[in-house]
Design an enzyme around this catalytic site. Structure first.
Site, short mmCIF file in Angstrom:
data_model
loop_
_atom_site.label_atom_id
_atom_site.label_comp_id
_atom_site.label_asym_id
_atom_site.label_seq_id
_atom_site.Cartn_x
_atom_site.Cartn_y
_atom_site.Cartn_z
N LYS A 109 3.74 -23.05 -32.72
CA LYS A 109 5.21 -22.98 -32.80
C LYS A 109 5.89 -23.99 -31.87
CE LYS A 109 5.93 -19.29 -35.59
NZ LYS A 109 4.83 -18.37 -35.41
N GLU A 131 15.80 -17.38 -34.53
CA GLU A 131 15.37 -16.05 -34.92
C GLU A 131 13.91 -15.91 -34.51
OE1 GLU A 131 15.36 -18.64 -37.02
OE2 GLU A 131 13.20 -18.57 -37.42
N SER A 392 -4.22 -21.05 -35.47
CA SER A 392 -2.80 -21.27 -35.14
C SER A 392 -2.39 -20.74 -33.77
CB SER A 392 -1.92 -20.66 -36.22
OG SER A 392 -2.24 -19.29 -36.41
C1 LIG Z 1 4.31 -17.46 -36.31
C2 LIG Z 1 2.83 -17.58 -36.40
C3 LIG Z 1 2.17 -17.77 -37.64
C4 LIG Z 1 2.89 -17.79 -38.96
O1 LIG Z 1 3.83 -18.82 -39.11
P1 LIG Z 1 3.61 -20.05 -40.09
O2 LIG Z 1 4.95 -20.67 -40.17
O3 LIG Z 1 3.10 -19.53 -41.39
O4 LIG Z 1 2.61 -20.95 -39.45
C5 LIG Z 1 0.80 -17.93 -37.64
N1 LIG Z 1 0.09 -17.90 -36.49
C6 LIG Z 1 0.67 -17.69 -35.29
C7 LIG Z 1 -0.18 -17.66 -34.07
C8 LIG Z 1 2.06 -17.53 -35.20
O5 LIG Z 1 2.63 -17.33 -34.02
#
Ligand SMILES: *Cc1c(COP(=O)(O)O)cnc(C)c1O
Length: 406
Positions: A109, A131, A392
């Protein structure tokens, strides 16, 4: 947000010739039939201003250079590409992990929040509005605001604020104002609506920092471009230090779809199969129907009356009832495939990665791991296949959820 903006009035049309996949969607912000800018008249100008400012900044080497420097010295990029040795051996594949969990603040993010905060400062704005659902985008925005000397106001549903008390506290420690939204289901959907409402009343000094590849144009395109760094780094790492060449599969979890879009953008012009993994209870791309919400047209979970329904997942970051418009388009084109996994598979996958590789992933990221495990064990992945998986985020934020389950 059903009011009609400039794009909504025009018929959808494909550009002449073969569209360049994951390129510039053009002035209407359309990805096939999806995307666009479905906002009240009062926000059309604001969206156009953001679009113009981003186009200009993105072609300015100085802006790109400043962002690259911040991503290096503050965020810790490039993130490593880690071969998952032991899990690969168990599964009979070659699994490579793109480590967004190792970024400052612990998820991808920050790549987007920092890029938009830098853009806001360049536009002369002094305040970021955002948000947040699980709180990860709120923390990233609060972090970027502190770094650049901007104010931040983060909207979070009251229910999410209770579930994510630690992240709410982190945002406040970073100097952000956190507003708990008490309307509707008191979750991400309502926080997003409230952030857009507040933006209308503060256009002079505020910039709306969207957290995924969703929202009115230019956000889905801009956020994908700001996350493209994931895919481009990984492509280079596959070609260079790891000498694996182009992977056979490229896999990422999908909430709104930003980490997946950024990853796919680095490989869309190759022969790699692109796989987006959704939560069983938040499967916008897999099971959604055409609709409009939060300023864009895409696939959303809906009931028989066309009412958008609540998403439900063990991973709060995947609790969004829709999916970014470009994912809907990639699905229609057959260029990417979208699959779902269950909460049980996700918890098992998180523990298995922790115990084989010493990496506790965020439960969102564990969705991608769960699909790879299932597909490898079912023989769907050919033995020896190279699989690139974007991790992620890190699992620290999920320890209380796991403690209740184990
Ligand atoms: C917010 C988040 C996601 C989902 O968001 P995308 O926009 O689909 O990438 C996935 N993994 C983590 C660790 C997040 O914080």
């Amino acid at each position: 947000m059903s009011a009609v903006g400039d794009v909504a009035l025009r018929a959808s049309q494909e550009p002449a010739g073969r569209p360049r996949r994951m390129g510039d969607p053009g002035p209407l912000g359309k990805f096939g039939d999806y995307g666009g800018r479905f906002v009240p008249e009062s926000l059309v100008g604001a969206c156009r201003e953001v679009e113009e400012a981003f186009r200009e900044a993105w072609s300015d080497p100085q802006f790109r250079g400043s962002l690259a420097t911040l991503l290096s010295v503050h965020v810790g990029r490039p993130t490593p590409l880690t071969p998952a040795w032991r899990l690969s051996a168990e599964l009979g594949i070659n699994l490579l992990l793109k480590r967004e969990d190792l970024t400052h603040t612990g998820s991808h993010k920050i790549n987007n929040a920092l890029g938009q905060a830098l853009l806001a400062a360049r536009m002369g704005r002094t305040r970021l509005l955002a948000e947040t659902g699980a709180g990860q985008h709120g923390v990233a925005t609060a972090t970027a605001a502190a770094l650049l000397g901007l104010k931040a106001t983060v909207f979070i549903g009251e229910r999410d604020a209770q579930r994510q008390a630690l992240n709410v506290f982190r945002m406040r420690v970073l100097g952000a104002e956190v507003v708990e939204v008490t309307t509707g289901s008191r979750t991400l959907k309502d926080a997003t609506s409230e952030a857009m409402r507040q933006w209308v009343g503060a256009l002079e000094d505020a910039y709306y920092c969207v957290g995924s590849v969703v929202g009115p144009y230019p956000y889905p395109w801009m956020v994908r471009e700001l996350q493209r760094v994931i895919g481009e780094e990984a492509r280079g790492q596959c070609a260079g230090e790891l000498s694996t060449g182009v992977p056979d599969y490229v896999v990422a979890c999908v909430g709104g779809g930003s980490n997946a879009a950024g990853t796919f953008a680095g490989f869309v012009d190759t022969g790699a199969q692109l796989i987006g993994v959704e939560a069983d209870g938040g499967a916008g791309a897999s099971r959604g129907r055409l609709g409009v919400l939060h300023g864009f047209r895409s696939l959303f979970l809906q009931d028989d009356d066309g009412q958008i329904t609540e998403a439900e997942s063990i991973a709060a970051g995947l609790d969004y009832p829709g999916v970014g418009p470009e994912h809907a388009y990639l699905r229609d084109l057959g260029r990417a495939r979208y699959v779902t996994v269950t909460d049980t598979e996700v918890v098992d996958a998180a523990l298995r990665l922790a115990r084989t590789e010493g990496i506790l992933p965020a439960l969102e990221s564990a969705h991608a791991v769960a699909w790879v495990i299932r597909a490898a064990e079912a023989g769907e992945l050919p033995p020896g296949a190279t699989v690139l998986l974007t991790l992620s985020g890190r699992g620290d934020k999920d320890t209380t959820t796991l403690m209740e389950l184990l």
